[in-house]
Write a protein that holds these residues in place. Structure first.
Motif, PDB file in Angstrom:
ATOM      1  N   PHE A   1      -8.005  -6.738  -2.599  1.00 15.11           N
ATOM      2  CA  PHE A   1      -9.002  -6.931  -1.546  1.00 15.11           C
ATOM      3  C   PHE A   1      -9.710  -5.605  -1.324  1.00 15.11           C
ATOM      4  O   PHE A   1      -9.417  -4.603  -1.979  1.00 15.11           O
ATOM      5  N   SER A   2     -10.642  -5.611  -0.397  1.00 10.82           N
ATOM      6  CA  SER A   2     -11.400  -4.400  -0.085  1.00 10.82           C
ATOM      7  C   SER A   2     -11.265  -4.093   1.394  1.00 10.82           C
ATOM      8  O   SER A   2     -11.175  -5.008   2.221  1.00 10.82           O
TER       9      SER A   2
ATOM     10  N   ALA B   1      -6.573   1.796  -6.227  1.00 13.31           N
ATOM     11  CA  ALA B   1      -7.305   1.114  -7.300  1.00 13.31           C
ATOM     12  C   ALA B   1      -6.341   0.562  -8.347  1.00 13.31           C
ATOM     13  O   ALA B   1      -6.649  -0.429  -9.032  1.00 13.31           O
ATOM     14  N   LYS B   2      -5.151   1.170  -8.478  1.00 10.04           N
ATOM     15  CA  LYS B   2      -4.146   0.710  -9.440  1.00 10.04           C
ATOM     16  C   LYS B   2      -3.669  -0.709  -9.128  1.00 10.04           C
ATOM     17  O   LYS B   2      -3.166  -1.407 -10.019  1.00 10.04           O
ATOM     18  N   ILE B   3      -3.774  -1.123  -7.864  1.00 12.34           N
ATOM     19  CA  ILE B   3      -3.320  -2.467  -7.487  1.00 12.34           C
ATOM     20  C   ILE B   3      -4.505  -3.312  -7.007  1.00 12.34           C
ATOM     21  O   ILE B   3      -4.343  -4.238  -6.211  1.00 12.34           O
ATOM     22  N   ASN B   4      -5.682  -2.978  -7.520  1.00 10.00           N
ATOM     23  CA  ASN B   4      -6.907  -3.759  -7.271  1.00 10.00           C
ATOM     24  C   ASN B   4      -7.329  -3.796  -5.803  1.00 10.00           C
ATOM     25  O   ASN B   4      -7.925  -4.770  -5.348  1.00 10.00           O
ATOM     26  N   ILE B   5      -7.020  -2.752  -5.088  1.00  8.79           N
ATOM     27  CA  ILE B   5      -7.530  -2.621  -3.724  1.00  8.79           C
ATOM     28  C   ILE B   5      -8.671  -1.623  -3.751  1.00  8.79           C
ATOM     29  O   ILE B   5      -8.507  -0.480  -4.200  1.00  8.79           O
ATOM     30  N   ASP B   6      -9.824  -2.062  -3.284  1.00  7.03           N
ATOM     31  CA  ASP B   6     -11.026  -1.219  -3.268  1.00  7.03           C
ATOM     32  C   ASP B   6     -11.164  -0.583  -1.891  1.00  7.03           C
ATOM     33  O   ASP B   6     -11.297  -1.289  -0.883  1.00  7.03           O
TER      34      ASP B   6
ATOM     35  N   ILE C   1       0.839  -1.201   0.000  1.00 10.19           N
ATOM     36  CA  ILE C   1       0.000   0.000   0.000  1.00 10.19           C
ATOM     37  C   ILE C   1       0.871   1.248   0.000  1.00 10.19           C
ATOM     38  O   ILE C   1       0.608   2.216  -0.725  1.00 10.19           O
ATOM     39  N   TYR C   2       1.923   1.233   0.809  1.00 12.02           N
ATOM     40  CA  TYR C   2       2.842   2.377   0.870  1.00 12.02           C
ATOM     41  C   TYR C   2       3.385   2.698  -0.527  1.00 12.02           C
ATOM     42  O   TYR C   2       3.383   3.852  -0.975  1.00 12.02           O
ATOM     43  N   SER C   3       3.867   1.656  -1.231  1.00 12.06           N
ATOM     44  CA  SER C   3       4.510   1.872  -2.524  1.00 12.06           C
ATOM     45  C   SER C   3       3.520   2.174  -3.645  1.00 12.06           C
ATOM     46  O   SER C   3       3.930   2.588  -4.739  1.00 12.06           O
ATOM     47  N   ALA C   4       2.241   1.973  -3.384  1.00 18.00           N
ATOM     48  CA  ALA C   4       1.229   2.275  -4.399  1.00 18.00           C
ATOM     49  C   ALA C   4       0.797   3.734  -4.386  1.00 18.00           C
ATOM     50  O   ALA C   4       0.106   4.186  -5.303  1.00 18.00           O
TER      51      ALA C   4
END
Length: 502
Positions: free
Chosen positions: A353-354, A377-382, A294-297
């Motif tokens: 994941f969400s 959202a770029k790494i499919n986290i909602d 998450i940090y790197s996204a």
């Protein structure tokens, strides 16, 4: 509350005979702005309304801003440049083993007329250490093993282990009249101002205390006006409803103040960190790879530019440059979407994941939350954004730990120690960090202390215990005729007694 609107609890309030003072109210001079006289109160605008007048039950940076050093005093005072000086204590002596501190008290009175005594100091220290206390400095002050009144004007404190930050931390402990009853809507401090009027959701008015032991206030009083919307706060200053704002939270408004020629922009040193804080106890945030992904996204540089237009600073950890143990860790968890995807896959969440992001509805938090939602959202986290009030945040997140992730800006100085406490709201638990910070408190020299804090700081960053999005700039804006406004923003301290008009 916590470092709360900015978490970081301090200590309580209340009064015996003060309730009559607190409820009588005072005439509002809102609207006087720059047209007021020196006999009018100074009108201060802020978005940091206290969530409680009793910080050990969940106070916020707002109560620090309005009351610390103004209505309530500690044994010591943290100056605007982060030094420590005697206040209700005239000084101190420490034993050779560093475990016993003796504090002589000055002659001072509470607003109810009662003298400040050693019994009040004992009461105040024990109160912040009590089981029900949510005080932000409680963990650091838990080194206190015993506190006694050796005579009416002398307090002796025994520590269980050495604490190089002990006297500094005492600067945030309010000394409260031990006879105080109602700690939620009244006060009985010893500071230069009394609470004249409290209107929850609207304002707090302070009046000079005629029998104050020290230098008298240079103004006729202070009236804090609270706004939930930064635009409304800025408009209040532009239209003369307030004379000064304690912090500019919408940087895009700065040009209108600069161009008008009617205002002074006061830029100082900040300790306020904007955080995406995880609940490290619960899945998937108990996995360091998820946190690092998450940090790197998140493109934090882009975020800082969009929010603060180049002001502020990327820090990458909890320690800002103004404090011991600072390291330049802004690239320790770099912005790299491919790396974020790789880490997420290694964590077992390749498909994403969400999660719910509990977000205070104040300040820039909602805007930052929307930015984070787009980035992840770029790494499919909602990201499901759940906007809540500051009061609800204090109850749900800070108190009950009932959350997955949250937004918050932590104003506290030297608050790396929050990561030493596994019971703090984010639940980070690393035995090495706890040991190093313990050793830092027992350090023989400032350099040794700084080195140990830096070691802990690096580990916390390596673990991506939270995402330190940026360090806020400290920007205050005042009408041209307003002088004596504090420059820096150490832990939301805002000493008002030297602010003048004219």
């Amino acid at each position: 509350m916590s470092s709360t609107r900015r978490p970081r609890l301090l200590v309580g309030l209340a009064a015996l005979a003060i309730s009559a003072i607190a409820l009588t109210g005072c005439t509002s001079n809102a609207g006087s702005g720059t047209s007021g006289s020196d006999k009018d109160p100074i009108n201060v605008g802020s978005i940091y309304e206290p969530t409680s007048l009793d910080p050990i039950k969940g106070g916020s940076s707002g109560i620090t801003e309005a009351f610390t050093g103004n209505v309530y005093e500690g044994l010591f005072r943290i100056t605007d440049d982060a030094k420590v000086e005697p206040l209700l204590a005239t000084g101190y002596k420490v034993s050779e083993d560093g475990l016993t501190y003796t504090f002589p008290l000055r002659e001072a009175t509470f607003h109810s007329g009662d003298p400040v005594t050693a019994e009040d100091v004992v009461f105040s220290l024990n109160r912040i250490l009590s089981p029900e206390s949510l005080g932000a400095r409680k963990k650091q002050l838990s080194v206190i093993s015993n506190v006694v009144a050796t005579d009416p004007k002398t307090v002796t404190v025994t520590l269980s282990k050495k604490s190089s930050s002990f006297v500094y931390n005492l600067g945030y402990v309010w000394i409260i009249n031990h006879k105080a009853k109602d700690l939620t809507s009244t006060e009985d401090g010893s500071g230069p101002y009394t609470l004249a009027d409290y209107r929850k959701g609207s304002s707090i008015s302070l009046s000079p205390y005629a029998k104050y032991w020290g230098d008298k206030p240079k103004n006729a009083g202070i009236e804090f006006h609270y706004y939930t919307d930064p635009t409304a706060l800025n408009n209040a200053l532009l239209t003369g409803q307030v004379d000064v704002i304690t912090g500019l939270t919408s940087p895009d408004a700065l040009p209108q103040f600069e161009k008008s020629g009617k205002f002074n922009i006061i830029e100082g040193t900040s300790t306020t960190k904007e955080l995406l804080a995880f609940n490290d106890r619960v899945a998937p945030f108990d996995n360091v790879q998820v946190r690092k992904a998450i940090y790197s996204a998140i493109d934090r540089k882009k975020l800082l530019e969009s929010i603060w237009d180049g002001r502020g600073q990327l820090i990458g950890a909890m320690v800002p440059p103004s404090e011991p143990g600072y390291l330049d860790l802004k690239d320790n968890n770099p912005y790299d979407v491919d790396l974020a995807k790789k880490l997420l896959a290694e964590s077992g969440h390749a498909d994403g994941f969400s999660f719910t992001l509990d977000t205070p509805d104040s300040g820039v938090h909602p805007t930052v939350a929307e930015f984070i939602k787009g980035e992840l959202a770029k790494i499919n986290i909602d990201v499901k954004i759940n906007l809540i009030t500051d009061d609800k945040w204090a109850e749900k997140v800070y108190g009950a730990h009932d959350f997955q992730a949250t937004m918050q800006d932590h104003v506290n100085d030297r608050d790396i120690y929050f990561y030493q406490n596994p019971d703090f709201y984010w639940g980070y638990n690393n035995a090495d960090v706890q040991k190093w910070l313990d050793e830092a408190e027992a350090a023989a020299t400032p350099q040794e202390q700084s080195d140990l804090i830096a070691k802990a700081n690096k580990q916390i960053s390596d673990d991506a215990a939270s995402v330190w999005l940026y360090l806020n700039p400290q920007l205050r804006v005042a009408a041209k005729d307003i002088k004596g406004v504090p420059v820096n923003g150490m832990n939301s301290l805002f000493y008002v007694s030297k602010i003048t008009r004219g």
